[in-house]
Scaffold this motif. Structure first.
Motif, PDB file in Angstrom:
ATOM      1  N   LYS A 224       0.827  -1.206   0.000  1.00  0.00           N
ATOM      2  CA  LYS A 224       0.000   0.000   0.000  1.00  0.00           C
ATOM      3  C   LYS A 224       0.862   1.258   0.000  1.00  0.00           C
ATOM      4  O   LYS A 224       0.522   2.255  -0.659  1.00  0.00           O
ATOM      5  CB  LYS A 224      -0.924   0.010   1.224  1.00  0.00           C
ATOM      6  N   SER A 225       1.972   1.237   0.732  1.00  0.00           N
ATOM      7  CA  SER A 225       2.837   2.415   0.802  1.00  0.00           C
ATOM      8  C   SER A 225       3.448   2.743  -0.550  1.00  0.00           C
ATOM      9  O   SER A 225       3.762   3.901  -0.830  1.00  0.00           O
ATOM     10  CB  SER A 225       3.933   2.204   1.849  1.00  0.00           C
ATOM     11  N   TRP A 226       3.650   1.734  -1.400  1.00  0.00           N
ATOM     12  CA  TRP A 226       4.176   1.982  -2.744  1.00  0.00           C
ATOM     13  C   TRP A 226       3.099   2.525  -3.674  1.00  0.00           C
ATOM     14  O   TRP A 226       3.394   3.254  -4.623  1.00  0.00           O
ATOM     15  CB  TRP A 226       4.748   0.695  -3.339  1.00  0.00           C
ATOM     16  N   TRP A 227       1.842   2.155  -3.412  1.00  0.00           N
ATOM     17  CA  TRP A 227       0.747   2.499  -4.316  1.00  0.00           C
ATOM     18  C   TRP A 227       0.033   3.789  -3.910  1.00  0.00           C
ATOM     19  O   TRP A 227      -0.256   4.636  -4.744  1.00  0.00           O
ATOM     20  CB  TRP A 227      -0.244   1.337  -4.363  1.00  0.00           C
ATOM     21  N   ALA A 228      -0.255   3.926  -2.617  1.00  0.00           N
ATOM     22  CA  ALA A 228      -1.031   5.067  -2.124  1.00  0.00           C
ATOM     23  C   ALA A 228      -0.104   6.225  -1.742  1.00  0.00           C
ATOM     24  O   ALA A 228       1.089   6.038  -1.486  1.00  0.00           O
ATOM     25  CB  ALA A 228      -1.869   4.648  -0.921  1.00  0.00           C
ATOM     26  N   SER A 229      -0.673   7.428  -1.699  1.00  0.00           N
ATOM     27  CA  SER A 229       0.121   8.595  -1.291  1.00  0.00           C
ATOM     28  C   SER A 229       0.558   8.497   0.159  1.00  0.00           C
ATOM     29  O   SER A 229       1.631   8.980   0.529  1.00  0.00           O
ATOM     30  CB  SER A 229      -0.702   9.877  -1.496  1.00  0.00           C
TER      31      SER A 229
END
Length: 777
Positions: A224-229
Motif C-alpha cells: 500500500k505504501s508503494w501504491w497510495a500517497s
C-alpha cells in the motif's frame, strides 16, 4: 416571498392577445455575475494547477528556455546534439510547413521536453533531499557540515515564491517502520506501566506476532505504501472518525477561544460581521492558493498542505455504520442559527463579497427577528450532537423531500455555520476562573442544540461580542483551524477594526437581499428523535468537568534558560502532576504531526517513559537531592525529544500498529497482540496548540492580544484531556477536561497539580527570573 420573486429571471403569461413575456433585469444581472464569478474561479484554478504542476520552475522559465534554444539555432549552434534534427524528421505536419517553420517547431518541442525533464529532475532531487531527517537529531544551535550542505541544496531546489500546494508532489511518502523496531519501541513504552508478570506475558505476545502473523500483514502495508500517497491517512479518517458511532460533541470535536483579555467590540452583530468577512478573505486566499505553505519554524522545510482543501464548504454527512465527507468547490452562503431559528445569509452581491458593515446589517436583521421557531426547529441541531446512527436514520426518513430537504441542503452546503449565541462569555464577573471554565464548556458543547457539529467548523459569536469556534475533526487536524483562526483574529482587530461606537467600518449598498428564514415541517415522530438525541447530548455535556487557566508564573522565555525544549518541560511536568493526582502512571498520548510526508496527519508520542517515571519518582522521594533530580530530568527530556522526532519522521509506534490491525481485520485474521494493543486506554491525552503566524501579532506593543488557545474533551471516561498553548515568552494557557462521573478525576485538582508541578520542575534549575541564568546542578 421577496426572495422567491427575485429568484425568477423571467415570467410569461399566455392570453388571447398572445404571450406576455416579462424579464427581470436584476435577476438576469445576478445570473450573469454568478456565472462570471464561477468562470473566473475555474480559470484561476486552472492557472494555479498549471503553476503548481510545473513548480519549482515557472511559466516564464519555459519562455526563457525556448528563447535560448531558438537563439542558439539561429547562431548555427546545436545544443540538442542532433535531437532537434531527429524531431524535425518525424514531425507529422512537415509536408505543410516551410523549412524555417519546421526548425522553429522542432526547437519548441525540444526545449519544452528539456524544460519538463529539468522539472522532474529538480522535483526528484528535492524529494530525495526531504527524505533526510538527520538535521532533527542534531543539538540545538549546532549544525553539522553535512546538514549545512543539505540545507543549502534544499534552498536551491525548493524554488522561489511557492503557492500553497507547490510542494505536494515533492514531499516523500510516509515510510513503513520495520516490524522488529515497532515491537521493540512498543515494549519499551509499556514497561513502566506493567508488573514483571504482565510485561513478560506481553513480551511473549509481541514476539509471537513478530515471528508469525506480523510479516504477512507488513507485506500488505508495504504494498500500500508503494501504491497510495500515504499508507495511514485514508484508513485513519475512515476507521477512527467516519466509522465512529458515538457523539461528535465532546468526543471528537474541539474548540478554539477568542483573545484572553480583549474583546474588540461589545456589539454582537458587528463582531460577527468582521469575523465572517475575515474568514471569507481567507477563503479567497485559499481558493487562489495565495496562502504561504507551512514550513518547519526557522527553516525552509515544507509541510504537507493537503488538509487545507476541505476547510470551507465541507460537512460530515451521517450514514448508518459509516459517515461520509461532502466537500463542495464553492458556496455562496452561510447558515446562521439564533434563538432556535435557522437563516441563510448570502455572501455576495453584484459579484463581490459583502463588506463587514453589510454583514453586520444582515446579522442585526436576524437578531431583530422575533418570530418563534417552529415545532422541532429549536433543538434540531441536537441530532448532530448525539449518536450517529439515529441521526442517519432520521435524516433518511424525514429530510429527503420538501421543505426539510431544501433547508437541510442550505445548512449542509453552507461555507460554514454561524451561531449568534444568546449568552455572554469570556473572562468576566467576580470569578474569572469560573467564567473561563464556563466559556470553554460553552464552546465545546453549548446548549447541545445550538451548534451544527457536522460542519467543518462553527463560528460562535456571543451577545457581548466574545467569539470562538467549534470544529469537526475528521476532515483535518487542529493546526488547520488554528491557522484560519489566527488570521481571522488578526484581520478583525488590526486591519478591519471598528468605529467609535463599536460598529463595523464602511457603508451599506442598498438592495442587498435580507437574510432568508429557513422553513421546516418536522413531524412529531422526528421531534421525538430530536428530543431523545438532545437528552443523550445533554447527559454527556453535563458530565464534562472543565478547567481553563492561564499560567502566568513563567513561560517559554524562562524555560529556554534551562536549555530545555518547552514541550518536553511541560510534558514532564504533566507526568509529575498526574502521578501526584492519581498516585500512579498511565499510558499518555501526545499528538505529533507527520506532515513532513505527503498527506500526513498525526502520530502518537508515548510521553510516559521509563526515564520520565524515574524522574517523577525522584521528585516525590524526599531523600533525593536536586542534583539527582535534575540529572534524571535531563535524561527524561532528551528521551522525550527523541520520541517526538521519531514520531515526526515516520518512526512512531501507534499508526503502524493501527494499520497492521486494519489489515488483519480485512484478512479476517485474529491477533491477540493487536487486539490488546489497540484497546489500551489513554488515561492522559495531551496536545499543544502551536502559534503558526507570529508575524500577525505584535505582542510587544499589544500584549493583551494573546490567544487563549483551544481544547477538547477527555478521551477516556476515567482520564484527562489536556491542551496547552505557549503564548509569547511569559504565558502558557492550559485547558483540562475530565468527567464528573469518574471517581478518579477532578479537573480543578489536576489543574492545581499542574501549577505546582511546573513550579517544582523550574525550581530544580535555581534560576533568577529577573536576569539571564544557566542551570545549576
Amino acid at each position: 416571498m421577496a426572495e422567491a420573486h427575485q429568484a425568477v429571471a423571467f415570467q410569461f403569461t399566455v392570453s388571447p392577445e398572445g404571450i406576455d413575456l416579462q424579464l427581470s433585469h436584476e435577476a438576469l444581472k445576478q445570473v450573469y455575475l454568478s456565472g462570471l464569478r464561477s468562470w473566473k474561479k475555474k480559470l484561476n484554478k486552472l492557472r494555479n494547477s498549471f503553476v503548481t504542476g510545473v513548480y519549482p520552475a515557472s511559466p516564464s522559465s519555459w519562455l526563457f528556455m525556448v528563447t535560448a534554444i531558438l537563439v542558439t539555432q539561429y547562431s548555427r549552434l546545436d545544443p540538442s546534439m542532433g535531437m532537434i534534427g531527429k524531431i524535425k524528421e518525424h514531425l507529422p505536419v512537415s509536408d505543410y510547413l516551410s523549412d524555417q517553420s519546421q526548425n522553429v517547431l522542432s526547437a519548441l518541442a525540444f526545449s519544452t521536453g528539456l524544460w519538463l525533464a529539468l522539472i522532474l529532475t529538480m522535483r526528484s532531487i528535492l524529494k530525495l533531499l526531504l527524505c533526510y531527517h538527520g538535521w532533527m537529531y542534531e543539538e540545538h544551535g549546532k549544525m553539522s557540515n553535512t546538514t549545512k550542505i543539505w540545507l543549502a541544496l534544499v534552498k536551491i531546489f525548493a524554488g522561489r515564491k511557492p503557492m500553497l500546494y507547490s510542494y505536494q508532489a515533492s514531499l516523500p511518502r510516509l515510510p513503513v517502520p520495520a516490524i522488529k523496531d515497532t515491537m521493540r519501541r512498543y515494549l519499551e513504552s509499556i514497561r513502566p506501566l506493567m508488573t514483571d508478570v504482565e510485561f513478560q506475558r506481553m513480551t511473549q505476545l509481541a514476539r509471537d506476532f513478530e515471528r508469525t502473523l506480523g510479516p504477512r500483514l507488513q507485506w500488505y502495508l508495504k504494498l500500500k505504501s508503494w501504491w497510495a500517497s500515504n499508507y495511514v491517512s485514508d484508513w485513519w479518517e475512515e476507521y477512527v472518525y467516519l466509522r465512529s458511532r458515538g457523539p461528535l460533541m465532546v468526543n471528537s470535536n474541539y474548540y478554539a477561544m477568542d483573545f484572553l483579555y480583549v474583546t474588540p467590540t461589545p456589539v454582537q452583530a458587528a463582531r460577527a460581521g468582521n469575523l465572517v468577512h475575515a474568514m471569507l478573505l481567507y477563503r479567497r486566499k485559499l481558493t487562489r492558493e495565495e496562502i504561504k505553505p507551512n514550513m518547519i519554524p526557522s527553516s525552509c522545510i515544507p509541510l504537507c498542505a493537503a488538509q487545507w482543501e476541505r476547510l470551507f464548504n465541507t460537512t460530515r454527512l451521517p450514514g448508518v455504520g459509516l459517515d461520509r465527507i461532502q466537500h463542495l468547490r464553492d458556496s455562496k452562503h452561510i447558515a446562521v442559527y439564533h434563538a432556535g431559528r435557522f437563516f441563510r445569509v448570502w455572501l455576495y452581491h453584484n459579484g463581490r463579497l459583502l463588506q463587514p458593515r453589510e454583514l453586520q446589517a444582515q446579522f442585526q436583521a436576524i437578531l431583530d427577528d422575533l418570530t418563534p421557531p417552529v415545532p422541532g426547529e429549536e433543538k434540531l441541531p441536537a441530532l448532530t450532537a448525539a449518536e450517529r446512527d439515529p441521526w442517519a436514520r432520521a435524516r433518511q426518513a424525514y429530510f429527503q423531500s420538501g421543505k426539510n430537504q431544501q433547508s437541510l441542503s442550505v445548512v449542509e452546503k453552507a461555507a460554514f455555520f454561524v451561531t449568534l449565541d444568546t449568552s455572554e462569555q469570556g473572562l468576566q464577573g467576580t470569578n474569572p476562573s469560573q467564567a473561563l471554565d464556563a466559556y470553554a464548556k460553552s464552546l465545546l458543547h453549548g446548549r447541545c442544540c445550538d451548534r451544527w457539529f457536522d460542519k467543518s467548523f462553527t463560528l460562535i459569536v456571543y451577545r457581548n461580542g466574545k467569539a470562538g469556534m467549534n470544529a469537526e475533526h475528521s476532515w483535518a487536524d487542529a493546526p488547520v483551524i488554528g491557522h484560519l483562526w489566527e488570521y481571522t483574529l488578526a484581520t478583525d482587530s488590526f486591519q478591519l477594526g471598528y468605529d467609535a461606537d463599536g460598529n463595523c467600518k464602511g457603508d451599506i449598498e442598498p438592495g442587498i437581499p435580507q437574510p432568508q428564514r429557513l422553513q421546516w415541517e418536522i413531524p412529531s415522530e422526528c421531534q421525538q428523535v430530536i428530543l431523545k438525541s438532545f437528552s443523550v447530548a445533554q447527559a454527556l455535556a453535563n458530565d464534562i468537568d472543565f478547567h481553563t487557566f492561564p499560567f502566568k508564573e513563567f513561560g517559554k522565555g524562562l524555560i529556554k534558560k534551562c536549555r530545555c525544549s518547552p514541550d518536553s518541560f511541560i510534558q514532564l511536568a504533566l507526568q509529575l502532576a498526574h502521578f501526584r493526582d492519581k498516585k500512579k502512571f498511565c499510558l499518555t498520548y501526545e499528538a505529533s504531526m507527520t506532515r513532513l510526508f505527503r498527506e500526513g496527519r498525526t502520530e502518537t508520542v508515548r510521553s510516559c517513559t521509563i526515564e520520565s517515571c524515574n524522574f517523577v519518582r525522584a521528585m516525590v522521594d524526599l531523600s533525593q537531592n536536586i542534583g539527582t533530580r535534575l540529572h534524571l530530568f535531563r535524561v527524561a527530556a532528551e528521551k522525550h525529544q527523541n520520541l517526538y522526532k521519531q514520531a515526526m519522521t515516520g518512526e512512531g509506534i501507534d499508526r503502524h500498529l493501527f494499520c497492521l490491525y486494519v489489515v488483519s481485520r480485512y484478512l479476517c485474521l485474529d491477533s491477540p497482540f493487536l487486539r490488546e494493543v489497540l484497546f489500551e486506554p489513554w488515561r492522559l491525552s495531551t496536545s499543544q496548540t502551536p502559534i503558526q503566524q507570529l508575524e500577525l501579532f505584535d505582542l510587544k506593543n499589544h500584549p493583551d492580544y494573546v490567544s487563549c488557545g483551544g481544547g477538547f474533551g477527555p478521551v477516556d471516561d476515567n482520564g484527562y484531556g489536556v491542551s496547552y498553548i505557549i503564548v509569547g515568552e511569559d504565558l502558557i494557557n492550559f485547558h483540562v477536561s475530565c468527567k464528573f462521573s469518574s471517581p478518579e478525576t477532578d479537573a480543578h485538582r489536576f489543574g492545581s497539580n499542574i501549577r505546582h508541578a511546573m513550579l517544582d520542575v523550574l525550581a530544580l534549575f535555581q534560576l533568577d527570573k529577573n536576569s539571564p541564568g544557566s542551570s545549576s546542578k
